[in-house]
Design a protein around this motif. Structure first.
Motif, PDB file in Angstrom:
ATOM      1  N   THR A  64       0.849  -1.176   0.000  1.00  0.00           N
ATOM      2  CA  THR A  64       0.000   0.000   0.000  1.00  0.00           C
ATOM      3  C   THR A  64       0.891   1.234   0.000  1.00  0.00           C
ATOM      4  O   THR A  64       1.753   1.357   0.855  1.00  0.00           O
ATOM      5  N   TYR A 105       4.050  -5.431   1.886  1.00  0.00           N
ATOM      6  CA  TYR A 105       3.841  -6.442   2.916  1.00  0.00           C
ATOM      7  C   TYR A 105       4.051  -7.795   2.254  1.00  0.00           C
ATOM      8  O   TYR A 105       3.331  -8.137   1.315  1.00  0.00           O
ATOM      9  N   ILE A 136       7.719  -6.279   6.428  1.00  0.00           N
ATOM     10  CA  ILE A 136       7.155  -4.969   6.097  1.00  0.00           C
ATOM     11  C   ILE A 136       8.317  -4.127   5.569  1.00  0.00           C
ATOM     12  O   ILE A 136       9.291  -3.887   6.291  1.00  0.00           O
ATOM     13  N   VAL A 142      -0.733 -12.677   2.279  1.00  0.00           N
ATOM     14  CA  VAL A 142      -1.167 -11.513   3.048  1.00  0.00           C
ATOM     15  C   VAL A 142      -2.037 -10.634   2.158  1.00  0.00           C
ATOM     16  O   VAL A 142      -1.809 -10.525   0.949  1.00  0.00           O
ATOM     17  N   TYR A 143      -3.052 -10.039   2.765  1.00  0.00           N
ATOM     18  CA  TYR A 143      -3.951  -9.102   2.089  1.00  0.00           C
ATOM     19  C   TYR A 143      -4.072  -7.904   3.016  1.00  0.00           C
ATOM     20  O   TYR A 143      -4.422  -8.060   4.193  1.00  0.00           O
ATOM     21  N   VAL A 144      -3.791  -6.709   2.517  1.00  0.00           N
ATOM     22  CA  VAL A 144      -3.848  -5.512   3.345  1.00  0.00           C
ATOM     23  C   VAL A 144      -4.986  -4.626   2.872  1.00  0.00           C
ATOM     24  O   VAL A 144      -5.100  -4.322   1.687  1.00  0.00           O
ATOM     25  N   LYS A 145      -5.838  -4.229   3.826  1.00  0.00           N
ATOM     26  CA  LYS A 145      -6.975  -3.355   3.521  1.00  0.00           C
ATOM     27  C   LYS A 145      -7.242  -2.475   4.739  1.00  0.00           C
ATOM     28  O   LYS A 145      -7.322  -2.972   5.864  1.00  0.00           O
ATOM     29  N   ASN A 192      -5.503  -0.410   6.555  1.00  0.00           N
ATOM     30  CA  ASN A 192      -4.491  -0.491   7.614  1.00  0.00           C
ATOM     31  C   ASN A 192      -4.568  -1.757   8.457  1.00  0.00           C
ATOM     32  O   ASN A 192      -4.080  -1.789   9.587  1.00  0.00           O
ATOM     33  N   ALA A 224      -3.574  -5.837   8.158  1.00  0.00           N
ATOM     34  CA  ALA A 224      -2.957  -6.926   7.400  1.00  0.00           C
ATOM     35  C   ALA A 224      -3.626  -8.228   7.826  1.00  0.00           C
ATOM     36  O   ALA A 224      -3.696  -8.538   9.019  1.00  0.00           O
ATOM     37  N   TYR A 225      -4.147  -8.951   6.851  1.00  0.00           N
ATOM     38  CA  TYR A 225      -4.781 -10.248   7.075  1.00  0.00           C
ATOM     39  C   TYR A 225      -3.792 -11.290   6.570  1.00  0.00           C
ATOM     40  O   TYR A 225      -3.502 -11.341   5.377  1.00  0.00           O
ATOM     41  N   VAL A 260      -1.736  -2.288  11.036  1.00  0.00           N
ATOM     42  CA  VAL A 260      -0.443  -1.846  10.505  1.00  0.00           C
ATOM     43  C   VAL A 260      -0.466  -0.345  10.191  1.00  0.00           C
ATOM     44  O   VAL A 260       0.286   0.124   9.342  1.00  0.00           O
TER      45      VAL A 260
END
Length: 189
Positions: free
Chosen positions: A1, A6, A16, A40-43, A45, A47-48, A61
């Motif tokens: 992002t 990530y 990171i 990993v999937y970031v949405k 702020n 992180a999944y 995050v």
């Protein structure tokens, strides 16, 4: 992002990295996950992380140098894939297949529904109400998730190799198919 990457790095957890200067990336932080970080999937702020035997881990995050645990969803075996749509996590359990989880409260994720895949699932990509699952030697499964409590198989596409990853752009699915190379599938119908 933005200028932060990530990376799910297996036994090394979540990396990171500041990629603001692509020729000189800098490690901001390494976060040790409960299991091997597969994806990993970031949405927004968060992180999944599909962290193998550690299940689905959720981290705040907002400050990449100091990720903070928010919650965890325990998988049946190993969580190897994750895709987020609104407040729903579609995760891939290596043995049980697709699990659809309400993550509106990351501290208390709730299983909404599940779909036992036919093979050995590796990853997932969701477009609209359709989940495309990389099924290794069984190609790609196409699942309707419009009713999260009752996901239904719409079809499958058998590939010549072993499907590992799926990415959707527009009406095309791009499959990393190991020995089958790159497979490009029209999914508009």
């Amino acid at each position: 992002t933005g200028s932060i990457a990530y990376l799910a790095d297996g036994e090394n957890g979540l990396q990171i990295i500041d990629v603001g200067s692509p020729t000189t990336p800098k490690l901001i932080r390494n976060y040790n996950t409960a299991g091997s970080a597969w994806n990993v999937y970031v949405k927004d702020n968060i992180a999944y992380i599909a962290s193998g035997a550690g299940g689905l881990q959720m981290l705040n995050v907002r400050n990449p140098a100091q990720p903070k645990p928010l919650g965890n969803f325990a998988a049946a075996s190993e969580t190897v894939g994750v895709c987020i749509v609104n407040n729903i996590a579609c995760i891939i359990d290596h043995e049980e297949g697709l699990q659809i989880v309400d993550i509106s409260n990351p501290k208390e994720p709730v299983l909404l529904g599940a779909y036992k895949t036919v093979g050995s699932p590796r990853n997932i990509c969701v477009t609209g109400n359709i989940a495309l699952i990389a099924e290794h030697s069984n190609g790609m499964e196409i699942i309707d998730i419009s009713d999260p409590a009752n996901p239904k198989m719409l079809g499958n596409y058998d590939t010549p190799g072993e499907t590992q990853q799926i990415c959707v752009v527009g009406a095309r699915a791009y499959l990393a198919d190991r020995s089958g190379g790159l497979q490009i599938i029209d999914i508009k119908n």
